[in-house]
Enzyme design. Structure first.
Site, mmCIF file in Angstrom:
data_model
loop_
_atom_site.group_PDB
_atom_site.id
_atom_site.type_symbol
_atom_site.label_atom_id
_atom_site.label_comp_id
_atom_site.label_asym_id
_atom_site.label_seq_id
_atom_site.Cartn_x
_atom_site.Cartn_y
_atom_site.Cartn_z
ATOM 1 N N GLY A 83 -51.590 -19.597 -13.761
ATOM 2 C CA GLY A 83 -51.593 -21.028 -13.459
ATOM 3 C C GLY A 83 -50.433 -21.725 -14.141
ATOM 4 N N GLY B 92 -50.035 -25.327 -17.722
ATOM 5 C CA GLY B 92 -49.805 -23.884 -17.797
ATOM 6 C C GLY B 92 -48.348 -23.555 -18.073
ATOM 7 N N SER C 272 -55.749 -29.960 -26.183
ATOM 8 C CA SER C 272 -55.459 -31.392 -26.063
ATOM 9 C C SER C 272 -54.047 -31.705 -26.522
ATOM 10 C CB SER C 272 -56.431 -32.230 -26.891
ATOM 11 O OG SER C 272 -56.041 -33.591 -26.813
ATOM 12 N N GLY C 273 -53.449 -32.669 -25.853
ATOM 13 C CA GLY C 273 -52.113 -33.108 -26.244
ATOM 14 C C GLY C 273 -51.237 -33.382 -25.038
ATOM 15 N N LYS D 165 -64.023 -30.096 -27.066
ATOM 16 C CA LYS D 165 -62.952 -30.740 -26.291
ATOM 17 C C LYS D 165 -63.524 -31.890 -25.452
ATOM 18 C CE LYS D 165 -59.177 -31.855 -24.364
ATOM 19 N NZ LYS D 165 -58.711 -31.588 -23.048
ATOM 20 N N HIS E 36 -64.120 -34.718 -27.738
ATOM 21 C CA HIS E 36 -62.793 -35.273 -28.068
ATOM 22 C C HIS E 36 -62.385 -36.265 -26.986
ATOM 23 C CE1 HIS E 36 -58.483 -35.378 -27.233
ATOM 24 N NE2 HIS E 36 -58.279 -35.257 -28.531
ATOM 25 N N ASN E 37 -62.520 -35.851 -25.735
ATOM 26 C CA ASN E 37 -62.116 -36.722 -24.639
ATOM 27 C C ASN E 37 -63.016 -37.961 -24.547
ATOM 28 O OD1 ASN E 37 -60.361 -34.637 -24.164
ATOM 29 N ND2 ASN E 37 -60.666 -34.611 -21.968
ATOM 30 N N GLU F 263 -61.778 -40.249 -26.987
ATOM 31 C CA GLU F 263 -60.504 -40.775 -26.441
ATOM 32 C C GLU F 263 -60.793 -41.936 -25.467
ATOM 33 O OE1 GLU F 263 -57.909 -37.563 -24.899
ATOM 34 O OE2 GLU F 263 -57.717 -38.797 -23.115
ATOM 35 N N LYS G 117 -62.977 -39.222 -14.969
ATOM 36 C CA LYS G 117 -63.094 -37.851 -14.467
ATOM 37 C C LYS G 117 -64.183 -37.113 -15.250
ATOM 38 C CE LYS G 117 -58.697 -36.725 -14.645
ATOM 39 N NZ LYS G 117 -57.591 -35.781 -14.610
ATOM 40 N N HIS H 239 -100.755 -44.035 -24.376
ATOM 41 C CA HIS H 239 -99.892 -42.968 -24.895
ATOM 42 C C HIS H 239 -100.129 -42.689 -26.377
ATOM 43 C CE1 HIS H 239 -97.567 -42.436 -21.263
ATOM 44 N NE2 HIS H 239 -97.429 -43.754 -21.152
HETATM 45 P P1 NDP Z 1 -51.898 -29.184 -12.336
HETATM 46 O O1 NDP Z 1 -52.447 -29.954 -11.201
HETATM 47 O O2 NDP Z 1 -50.563 -29.549 -12.865
HETATM 48 O O3 NDP Z 1 -51.844 -27.632 -11.960
HETATM 49 C C1 NDP Z 1 -52.914 -27.030 -11.348
HETATM 50 C C2 NDP Z 1 -52.708 -25.523 -11.322
HETATM 51 O O4 NDP Z 1 -53.875 -24.950 -10.748
HETATM 52 C C3 NDP Z 1 -51.522 -25.068 -10.477
HETATM 53 O O5 NDP Z 1 -50.916 -23.973 -11.092
HETATM 54 C C4 NDP Z 1 -52.208 -24.652 -9.177
HETATM 55 O O6 NDP Z 1 -51.525 -23.670 -8.474
HETATM 56 C C5 NDP Z 1 -53.473 -24.069 -9.717
HETATM 57 N N1 NDP Z 1 -54.523 -23.959 -8.720
HETATM 58 C C6 NDP Z 1 -55.134 -24.951 -8.035
HETATM 59 N N2 NDP Z 1 -56.087 -24.450 -7.242
HETATM 60 C C7 NDP Z 1 -56.053 -23.091 -7.393
HETATM 61 C C8 NDP Z 1 -56.803 -22.036 -6.854
HETATM 62 N N3 NDP Z 1 -57.774 -22.254 -5.974
HETATM 63 N N4 NDP Z 1 -56.507 -20.775 -7.264
HETATM 64 C C9 NDP Z 1 -55.540 -20.555 -8.161
HETATM 65 N N5 NDP Z 1 -54.799 -21.529 -8.731
HETATM 66 C C10 NDP Z 1 -55.064 -22.792 -8.347
HETATM 67 O O7 NDP Z 1 -53.024 -29.210 -13.481
HETATM 68 P P2 NDP Z 1 -52.879 -29.350 -15.060
HETATM 69 O O8 NDP Z 1 -51.919 -28.333 -15.564
HETATM 70 O O9 NDP Z 1 -52.666 -30.771 -15.422
HETATM 71 O O10 NDP Z 1 -54.383 -28.997 -15.520
HETATM 72 C C11 NDP Z 1 -54.851 -27.681 -15.694
HETATM 73 C C12 NDP Z 1 -56.103 -27.758 -16.554
HETATM 74 O O11 NDP Z 1 -55.768 -28.338 -17.815
HETATM 75 C C13 NDP Z 1 -57.214 -28.632 -15.990
HETATM 76 O O12 NDP Z 1 -58.452 -28.086 -16.352
HETATM 77 C C14 NDP Z 1 -57.019 -29.941 -16.714
HETATM 78 O O13 NDP Z 1 -58.198 -30.701 -16.775
HETATM 79 C C15 NDP Z 1 -56.614 -29.432 -18.085
HETATM 80 N N6 NDP Z 1 -55.893 -30.363 -18.944
HETATM 81 C C16 NDP Z 1 -54.860 -31.131 -18.443
HETATM 82 C C17 NDP Z 1 -54.193 -32.003 -19.284
HETATM 83 C C18 NDP Z 1 -53.050 -32.828 -18.791
HETATM 84 O O14 NDP Z 1 -52.590 -33.696 -19.567
HETATM 85 N N7 NDP Z 1 -52.548 -32.610 -17.573
HETATM 86 C C19 NDP Z 1 -54.558 -32.129 -20.715
HETATM 87 C C20 NDP Z 1 -55.589 -31.226 -21.138
HETATM 88 C C21 NDP Z 1 -56.240 -30.404 -20.272
HETATM 89 P P3 NDP Z 1 -50.534 -24.029 -7.231
HETATM 90 O O15 NDP Z 1 -49.195 -24.300 -7.852
HETATM 91 O O16 NDP Z 1 -50.550 -22.785 -6.418
HETATM 92 O O17 NDP Z 1 -51.124 -25.217 -6.527
#
Ligand code: NDP
Length: 468
Positions: free
Chosen positions: A11, A16, A131-132, A185, A188-189, A192, A263, A451
């Site tokens: 991911g 990621g 987080s961050g 986590k 934490h949120n 937040e 959310k 009661h």
């Molecule tokens: P993004 O929307 O930026 O990325 C989503 C990722 O999920 C992409 O790599 C996408 O792949 C992949 N994906 C979506 N559907 C599928 C599927 N069915 N099978 C495989 N891969 C899939 O998300 P974020 O990086 O922002 O968030 C990821 C996680 O981190 C979430 O749980 C979010 O809640 C959490 N998070 C996010 C924060 C933030 O600030 N953004 C902070 C802390 C936690 P593709 O490129 O192929 O679409």
């Protein structure tokens, strides 16, 4: 394909890809996969000198083959069904002793269920809260780990290396088994949410009630950030409020639609609080305020029918508002920590609450100087597990409570909503009443439903004279 990677990452979205680069930068070769493979190429191309530590994998089979066993794979895909799908696809490719790590936001109930299911197959599952935001993931987030110690130990060096540090101490820790990390986590949120709501209400009081401009309010937050309210959220509030929209020349905040969603995590915090017999009322207030914000059509109609706030303008000076914000913040954090304690007791997690406060001191969104005080107060021993009773917080609460009362009464008089401040104050006032009003509630319940109630100074179940 050579098994060159220490860890895998599935991911490459916002979080990621930032995590992958962070891992690579710390010297750990990382195999990376993304559903849309074009994105793998983009990430590798943008990685510059770090690309040598990234092992691109076009399929999950390639990803698994690239990691040295026992394998550990971080899953950082969209929360919910995509995580479950990715797990299902990976499991048949893994061997006993391998570890999957869900690093996204997750309902800790799902984490517990998945951990149990995978354990039966001999595969470890770690629920890891990160987080961050993007910047944190890239340069040092706060990391809350839940899972078996035996699964965490082999990857601890990587997790601690990529985490933020506070005076040299990594902001990463294993907090307990199965869902403990994702639960922490979630809370934490929730905190937040509450913190941001209080900040927004303080902004509203100054903006709508006192007619200050965003730039003037930005300066107030800047001054607060130099004192006991020092926090990332106050710091970025100053930045957001002082920004100008390049298209219109207006304050940037004025071109943003005033609707906020709520959310998963805010809602999950409340659901779990209620299940545990707790009420995180400041977090509830924040979730409620976001829900109302989303009803902009109704609000517009309401403003036409009833008119907007028209009471006397709040006269509260900046210092008092700051004291009120600090007191409310302490109370909100306190509710969060009570909730963590309740969950830890319920699920037998034995969470080190001081460690939670310590790993929140840097990297995460709610990082603040208050968390260092909270960590020290918990290490000193909290009376009844309650932050507001800690000697360290007596002074800010004693001095802040009258200001908090002024914020609430002046907001009410002005006709401005102060949902978060009012919740914090009611919690404070409730928690300093040795005898409250639940006696009447129990009397009423006995009257209409037989009661029974506990009688002062007596054993057993009693009924009122209305049943004689
Ligand atoms: P993004 O929307 O930026 O990325 C989503 C990722 O999920 C992409 O790599 C996408 O792949 C992949 N994906 C979506 N559907 C599928 C599927 N069915 N099978 C495989 N891969 C899939 O998300 P974020 O990086 O922002 O968030 C990821 C996680 O981190 C979430 O749980 C979010 O809640 C959490 N998070 C996010 C924060 C933030 O600030 N953004 C902070 C802390 C936690 P593709 O490129 O192929 O679409």
């Amino acid at each position: 394909m050579a098994t060159t990677a220490r860890i895998g990452l599935a991911g490459l979205g916002t979080m990621g890809s930032a995590l992958a680069l962070n891992i690579a930068e710390k010297g750990f070769p990382v195999a990376v996969w993304n559903r849309n493979t074009a994105h793998i190429t983009e990430v590798i191309e943008e990685a510059g000198p770090l690309r040598d530590a990234l092992v691109p994998s076009e399929t999950l089979e390639e990803l698994v083959a690239a990691i040295a066993p026992p394998r550990a794979i971080i899953i950082m895909v969209k929360a919910g069904a995509p995580v479950f799908e990715t797990i299902e696809k990976l499991v048949p490719l893994l061997d006993e002793g391998d570890t999957l790590i869900d690093a996204g936001n997750a309902d800790f109930n799902d984490t517990r269920a998945t951990e149990k299911r995978l354990r039966e197959k001999g595969i470890h599952f770690i629920g890891m809260g990160v987080s961050g935001g993007e910047d944190g993931a890239r340069h040092g987030p706060s990391i809350m780990v839940g899972g078996d110690a035996s699964a965490y130990e082999p990857i601890r060096d990587i997790i601690e290396a990529i985490a933020a540090t506070y005076e040299g101490d990594p902001c990463a820790a294993r907090l307990g088994p199965d869902g403990a990390g994702h639960f922490v986590k979630t809370v934490h949120n929730g905190i937040e949410y509450a913190d941001m709501e209080l900040i927004a209400e303080a902004y509203g009081l100054m903006r709508k009630g006192q007619g200050k401009s965003p730039a003037e309010i930005a300066e107030v937050f800047g001054r607060w950030n130099g004192g006991r309210l020092q926090s990332y959220l106050c710091e970025i509030t100053e930045k957001v409020l002082s920004a100008t929209d390049p298209e219109t020349g207006k304050p940037a905040v004025d071109v943003i639609v005033d609707e906020a969603g709520q959310k998963g995590t805010g809602r999950w915090t409340l659901i779990e609080a209620l299940k545990l017999g707790q009420s995180a009322s400041t977090i509830e207030a924040a979730v409620a305020a976001r829900s109302w914000s989303a009803m902009s059509g109704l609000r517009g109609e309401g403003s036409k029918v009833f008119g907007e706030a028209d009471g006397p303008a709040p006269t509260l000076p900046e210092d008092d508002l700051g004291r009120a914000l600090l007191a409310a913040r302490i109370l909100a954090y306190g509710q969060g920590f009570l909730l963590l304690k309740a969950a830890s007791d319920e699920f037998g997690w034995d969470i080190d609450l001081a460690r939670v406060a310590e790993i929140w001191r840097a990297g995460c969104i709610i990082r603040s100087s208050l968390l260092d005080d909270i960590a020290a107060a918990i290490r000193d021993g909290l009376p009844e597990g309650a932050l507001h009773l800690a000697p360290a917080f007596r002074e800010p609460l004693v001095n802040g409570a009258p200001a908090l009362r002024q914020v609430v009464t002046q907001s009410v008089a002005a006709g401005l909503p102060a949902t978060g401040f009012a919740s914090a104050l009611s919690y404070f006032d409730s928690m300093r009443q040795a005898r409250g009003t639940a006696d009447l509630i129990q009397g009423l319940r006995d009257f209409f439903g037989r009661h029974g109630f506990e009688r002062v100074g007596a054993e057993g179940v009693h009924h009122g004279p209305w049943w004689d």
